[in-house]
Structure formats: structure tokens, C-alpha cells
Motif scaffolding. Sequence first.
Motif, short mmCIF file in Angstrom:
data_model
loop_
_atom_site.label_atom_id
_atom_site.label_comp_id
_atom_site.label_asym_id
_atom_site.label_seq_id
_atom_site.Cartn_x
_atom_site.Cartn_y
_atom_site.Cartn_z
N UNK A 188 0.84 -1.20 0.00
CA UNK A 188 0.00 0.00 0.00
C UNK A 188 0.88 1.25 0.00
N UNK A 189 0.45 2.24 -0.79
CA UNK A 189 1.19 3.50 -0.90
C UNK A 189 0.24 4.66 -0.60
N UNK A 190 0.65 5.57 0.27
CA UNK A 190 -0.14 6.75 0.58
C UNK A 190 0.12 7.84 -0.45
N UNK A 191 -0.95 8.42 -1.00
CA UNK A 191 -0.84 9.49 -1.98
C UNK A 191 -1.43 10.77 -1.40
N UNK B 218 -4.93 11.25 3.05
CA UNK B 218 -4.21 10.29 2.21
C UNK B 218 -5.17 9.41 1.43
N UNK B 219 -4.82 9.17 0.17
CA UNK B 219 -5.51 8.18 -0.64
C UNK B 219 -4.58 6.98 -0.80
N UNK B 220 -5.15 5.79 -0.72
CA UNK B 220 -4.34 4.58 -0.79
C UNK B 220 -4.33 4.04 -2.21
N UNK B 221 -3.14 3.67 -2.65
CA UNK B 221 -2.98 2.98 -3.93
C UNK B 221 -2.31 1.63 -3.66
N UNK B 222 -2.70 0.62 -4.41
CA UNK B 222 -2.14 -0.71 -4.25
C UNK B 222 -1.63 -1.21 -5.60
N UNK B 223 -0.48 -0.72 -6.04
CA UNK B 223 0.06 -1.16 -7.33
C UNK B 223 0.37 -2.65 -7.32
N UNK B 224 0.15 -3.28 -8.46
CA UNK B 224 0.38 -4.72 -8.54
C UNK B 224 0.57 -5.13 -10.00
N UNK B 225 1.09 -6.32 -10.19
CA UNK B 225 1.23 -6.92 -11.51
C UNK B 225 0.81 -8.38 -11.42
N UNK B 226 0.29 -8.92 -12.51
CA UNK B 226 -0.09 -10.34 -12.50
C UNK B 226 0.07 -10.93 -13.89
N UNK B 227 0.22 -12.25 -13.90
CA UNK B 227 0.28 -13.00 -15.14
C UNK B 227 -0.57 -14.25 -14.97
N UNK C 129 -0.19 -5.03 -15.76
CA UNK C 129 0.72 -4.26 -14.92
C UNK C 129 0.04 -2.98 -14.47
N UNK C 130 -0.37 -2.94 -13.22
CA UNK C 130 -1.11 -1.80 -12.67
C UNK C 130 -0.19 -1.02 -11.74
N UNK C 131 0.78 -0.32 -12.34
CA UNK C 131 1.77 0.42 -11.56
C UNK C 131 1.60 1.93 -11.64
N UNK C 132 0.82 2.41 -12.58
CA UNK C 132 0.68 3.84 -12.77
C UNK C 132 -0.12 4.45 -11.62
N UNK C 133 0.45 5.45 -10.95
CA UNK C 133 -0.19 6.09 -9.81
C UNK C 133 -0.73 7.45 -10.20
N UNK C 134 -2.00 7.74 -9.95
CA UNK C 134 -2.57 9.04 -10.32
C UNK C 134 -2.06 10.15 -9.40
N UNK C 135 -1.79 11.32 -10.00
CA UNK C 135 -1.40 12.49 -9.20
C UNK C 135 -2.62 13.15 -8.59
N UNK C 136 -3.77 12.95 -9.19
CA UNK C 136 -5.01 13.49 -8.65
C UNK C 136 -6.14 12.56 -9.05
#
Length: 381
Positions: free
Chosen positions: A115-118, A126-135, A159-166
Motif C-alpha cells: 500500500x502506498x499513501x498518496x 491520504x488516498x491509498x494505492x495498491x500497485x500490482x502486476x499479475x500473469x 501491470x497496474x503500476x501507474x499512480x494518479x497524481x489526482x
Amino acid sequence: MKKLSILFLLFLVFKVSAQEDRVITTAVPFLTIAADARASGMGDMGVATSTDAFSQQWNPAKFAFAEREMGIGLSYTPYLESIITDIALLSANFHKKINDRSAFALSIRYFTLGEIELRQFAGDQARLAKPNELAFDGSYSLKLSETFSMAVAGRFISSNLKLPDNGSEDSKAASSFAVDVSGYYRSREIAYNSFDGRWRAGFNISNLGSKIKYDDAGQENFLPTNLKGGLGFDFILDQDNVLGLTTEFNKLLVPTPQDYNDDGVINGTDNDEYQQTTFFEGVFKSFGDAPDGFSEELKEFTWALGAEYTYQNAFMLRTGYFNESDLKGSRKFFTLGAGFRFKSAQVDLSYLFSTSQVRNPLENTLRFSLTFNLGEEFLND
């Protein structure tokens, strides 16, 4: 919950060497991480080892030689454990024999970055983001003779790594599709003077697929297309004791970054030209595009040596060594592993010791795998 800097740190770890522009980097590098404890206990190898529930990642052609009707494999691999505790690679695998000559398999690998705080400003909620990748993989394997099989596999990659700035920025996952083509040779048992033996060999061309990008305006990135080959031999000392030795080689089928305008540095202009190479062209260019010629091409091959001792098909000890050129990433490490089987269940553990000056994100990490082999027995000899 972690800061955004963790993602940047993870990118640097995957890139391995910031001072060398000749390190070949790709998208979705989690596909190259050994996801099971048996393979990682032998120096990250599996293309020419004996069949197990995790063969989907290494060589799905091995499933045609599976000795039980069904297999289920679950594994957990902590990542950057000395720094952070919620980054990990999880894997689930299933295979089933269709008949004596063929099998199919399904698997999923999920790489979570925690989890990453934005926050846009320090006082913001804070908004939480949970970047992840899967195959997600599916494969079909078939014996072409009593000693040789081949397989094809398809792989959906997200690949869900892109984090929104807003809140309004598009942050959808990038995706691609890839295929594998593999083969596996397993000789009949051969009687020597003081022991019996069996030869093993395999190859796998994996992650053949189109490049991936995270938004319409972004650059496309190569998948980690790989050529892997290996050779092994089992010393069958008696009915209770077997020693297997294996060596494997691997090469990324991705073009080497180039200084196209000969100005002494690889910059954005060079990268723009590099991006014009399609994945299909890149596969063939990767065999002859190293700036220093054939000697550098050889440095793009990694190699590994591994050993597995099995006692009464119930207790296993493993060790291995993996080597990569200093110019191409400098991954060098020893591994140890063990396995314990009781009836249809098996537990495997492995541990990695880095011998490189570049720190390995899996250094001093204990990995776990759990396997269930079920159903009818099949004889391959």
C-alpha cells in the motif's frame, strides 16, 4: 503503508546498475523472478529439471512426463524483505494429465507492491494505492515420443503500476499477451557399471509478445522475452538415493541499448530510435547488436549450476549458483534449499546468499512452496 519512494527504489533494484547503460531492462520484470522454492534452491533453474507442480514458469513441456494425474502448487516469495514487509510474489499452479501422453496446466503469478499513501499536499487526506502486476497462464503439453515432449503456453499480463497524481488522472492497468514454446527430453533409465542414470534436457522461449505501455502518449517497453536451455543428469545410486546435477543458460531476447548517434552517451534521442524496434525485430537483433561484438554477446548469457539429492523420495537437499556478467547486471548468488514429502503433500524451502557487490532484493530471504500431487500414477519408463 509506504511512501511513493518505495516504487522508485524498486525500479532501481530491478534496473540493477544505474552507471551502466548496457544493462538490458524490460517491463514486467517480475516474470523473471523464480516463484517457487525448489527452483530457487538450485540457483533459479527449472527448464531441464524433473517435473514438478511449478513447471509452468520454467518449461511446461515437462507436464507431459508428470507422474501423478494432478498437481497443485502454491508459493510465497517475499521481496525486499530487509526494507519493507508487504512486497511479495505469490503463485498458484494447477496441472492435470489428459492421458498418458498429454497434459494441460493453469497458473497465476501475482506481484504486490503493498500500500502506498498518496497526498498532493502534506495536510491532505491520504488516498491509498495498491500497485500490482499479475500473469495468468495456460499451457498444453504433448509427448511426441517416449522421451521427448513439447508445449505451447499463452500468457495474459497486467501491470497496474501507474499512480494518479489526482483523482481525475487515468491510471488504468497496462496489459499484453505473450506465448511460450518449449521442449523437454527425458531419457529412459540407463544401466552403468555402478549406478543407473537418466539424461534430461530442455529449452523454453518465453514471453514472446508485443511491447507494453501505460498510456497512449507513453513509450512502449519490451517484455522480458527469454531463451532458456539446460542439460541435466540423474545419478540413480540405488532405490533410495538419487543425485541430480543440472546446468542452465539464459539470454534475454531483447535488443541492447545503443549509442546510435555516436556522441558517447545514450540519451533520449537514442532511446527514441531504440523504441522504433518491434518486439519481433528485437528477438533477432538481440543476437548481434552488442556494441563490443561477440565478446559482449556472450556476457548477455547468464548461467547456473544446481544439484538436488533425494532420499527415499521423501527428503530433498538442494544447492545452486547463479552468475551474470558485471556489465549486464552483476547478479551472482549461492542458494540452499530443502524439501519434505509426506504422502501426497510436499513442502519446499530455499534461501539465497548474494556474492555480488550489487545487493540482491532476494538476499537473505526464505521462500516457501507447498505442493499436492494427487490422483492416478503414470509410468514414464
